[in-house]
Design a protein around this motif. Sequence first.
Motif, short mmCIF file in Angstrom:
data_model
loop_
_atom_site.label_atom_id
_atom_site.label_comp_id
_atom_site.label_asym_id
_atom_site.label_seq_id
_atom_site.Cartn_x
_atom_site.Cartn_y
_atom_site.Cartn_z
N UNK A 88 5.78 -6.64 -24.73
CA UNK A 88 6.66 -6.44 -25.86
C UNK A 88 8.00 -5.94 -25.37
N UNK A 89 9.09 -6.33 -26.07
CA UNK A 89 10.43 -6.18 -25.51
C UNK A 89 11.37 -5.51 -26.51
N UNK A 90 12.23 -4.65 -25.97
CA UNK A 90 13.43 -4.19 -26.68
C UNK A 90 14.62 -4.85 -26.00
N UNK A 91 15.54 -5.42 -26.78
CA UNK A 91 16.66 -6.18 -26.22
C UNK A 91 17.89 -5.89 -27.06
N UNK A 92 18.93 -5.35 -26.44
CA UNK A 92 20.15 -5.06 -27.19
C UNK A 92 21.37 -5.19 -26.28
N UNK A 93 22.47 -5.67 -26.85
CA UNK A 93 23.72 -5.83 -26.13
C UNK A 93 24.82 -5.04 -26.82
N UNK A 94 25.62 -4.34 -26.03
CA UNK A 94 26.79 -3.63 -26.56
C UNK A 94 28.01 -4.05 -25.76
N UNK A 95 29.18 -4.00 -26.41
CA UNK A 95 30.43 -4.33 -25.75
C UNK A 95 31.17 -3.04 -25.44
N UNK A 96 31.34 -2.75 -24.15
CA UNK A 96 32.06 -1.56 -23.74
C UNK A 96 33.50 -1.92 -23.41
N UNK A 97 34.46 -1.11 -23.85
CA UNK A 97 35.87 -1.39 -23.56
C UNK A 97 36.27 -0.93 -22.15
N UNK A 98 35.52 -1.41 -21.18
CA UNK A 98 35.71 -1.04 -19.77
C UNK A 98 35.54 -2.27 -18.90
N UNK A 99 36.07 -2.20 -17.68
CA UNK A 99 35.77 -3.22 -16.70
C UNK A 99 34.35 -3.11 -16.22
N UNK A 100 33.86 -4.14 -15.54
CA UNK A 100 32.45 -4.17 -15.15
C UNK A 100 32.10 -3.05 -14.18
N UNK A 101 33.02 -2.70 -13.28
CA UNK A 101 32.70 -1.65 -12.31
C UNK A 101 32.54 -0.29 -12.99
N UNK A 102 33.42 0.01 -13.94
CA UNK A 102 33.30 1.27 -14.66
C UNK A 102 32.05 1.28 -15.54
N UNK A 103 31.74 0.15 -16.17
CA UNK A 103 30.53 0.07 -16.99
C UNK A 103 29.29 0.27 -16.13
N UNK A 104 29.27 -0.35 -14.96
CA UNK A 104 28.13 -0.21 -14.04
C UNK A 104 27.98 1.24 -13.61
N UNK A 105 29.09 1.91 -13.33
CA UNK A 105 29.03 3.32 -12.91
C UNK A 105 28.45 4.20 -14.01
N UNK A 106 28.80 3.94 -15.27
CA UNK A 106 28.27 4.75 -16.36
C UNK A 106 26.75 4.66 -16.46
N UNK A 107 26.19 3.56 -16.04
CA UNK A 107 24.75 3.34 -16.17
C UNK A 107 23.98 3.76 -14.93
N UNK A 108 24.66 3.97 -13.81
CA UNK A 108 23.94 4.19 -12.56
C UNK A 108 24.29 5.48 -11.82
N UNK A 109 25.43 6.10 -12.10
CA UNK A 109 25.85 7.28 -11.35
C UNK A 109 25.43 8.56 -12.09
N UNK A 110 24.79 9.50 -11.40
CA UNK A 110 24.32 10.72 -12.08
C UNK A 110 25.40 11.44 -12.87
N UNK A 111 26.59 11.60 -12.30
CA UNK A 111 27.64 12.33 -13.00
C UNK A 111 28.05 11.63 -14.29
N UNK A 112 27.94 10.29 -14.31
CA UNK A 112 28.27 9.53 -15.53
C UNK A 112 27.09 9.53 -16.49
#
Length: 326
Positions: free
Chosen positions: A1-25
């Motif tokens: 069973x799956x949860x699937x959702x997409x959001x549009x962040x007003x950031x470039x891909x590198x900043x978006x990736x950092x928000x999801x992967x870096x502890x401080x973010x």
Amino acid sequence: MIFDKTVLLPLGVDDAFALVTEPARLRRWQTVAARVDLKVGGEYRWTITPGHHASGTFTEVEPGKRVVFTWGWEQPGAPADNMSTVSVTFEPADGGTQVRLVHDGLPTLEAVAAHAEGWNHYLDRLLAEASTGDAGADEWAAAPQDLTELTAADATLAILQRVLRGVTPADLDQATPCSDFNVAQLLDHLAASVGNIGKALGATVKDDAGKSPEERIADLAQPTLEAFAHRGLEGPVDMGFAQLPATMVASILNLEFLVHAWDFSRALGRDLAVADELTDYVEVLAQQTISDQVRAGGSFAAPAPVGESASSLDRLVAFTGRAVSA
């Protein structure tokens, strides 16, 4: 069973990736504490809310494009089949980056509903953080339902970290309610205290005074609380100068986090909002920890006077010897 959702962040891909992967973010929108070894086969551990810890292993890492990791809950009572998989993809789009989160392998409809509630809450906070730079305090971390010395420590750490995010280099010379310490000296004291407890628990801790105040304390507190969660609250802890009950050591962490959050807030001229349930609980811990003998040793002054209508937080800090009217 799956949860699937997409959001549009007003950031470039590198900043978006950092928000999801870096502890401080991550600490800004999703986690109280986070440990991340971002490589295939690397492990992570996130304190999502006080007392609730998710952990797993990264199986795919493409910086700026995609990250996939296993997901499981650590706490006692978690079902044996609670391991699932989360994938997050990042696609450039008009106005920023499309972030798609898919949580796959959830075992039941109830699990899908529970995780959907959580992900919707945190994806809303992710969007707020990306849009405004401040997702705000997370009400889910404010007052744990089942308070123990360790869940309270997670909650008080969340409060402290939010206060420390506001400390700038210009603030370091400001006086604090601790008469012997300015802001910089109080940070050094707090770092030494948390680090010493972490070492006594067998955690690997390293104090880096070159980091921002929030990152410095967070990087000491995370391994300390993780070691405590794995050790539990039974028996004594050898602190070097004495064998102390583990419950007392955890109580000391609560006082260090919450009372010093108040100290830093006063130094910065800001108000501190804390749920009464949490301050009431920490006040009980303070009463059990701060004896006349401890006060005589100079760590705490005599209780300060406080009015009958004083808030729960004011009662707590007054008990530690601080003048709440200052």
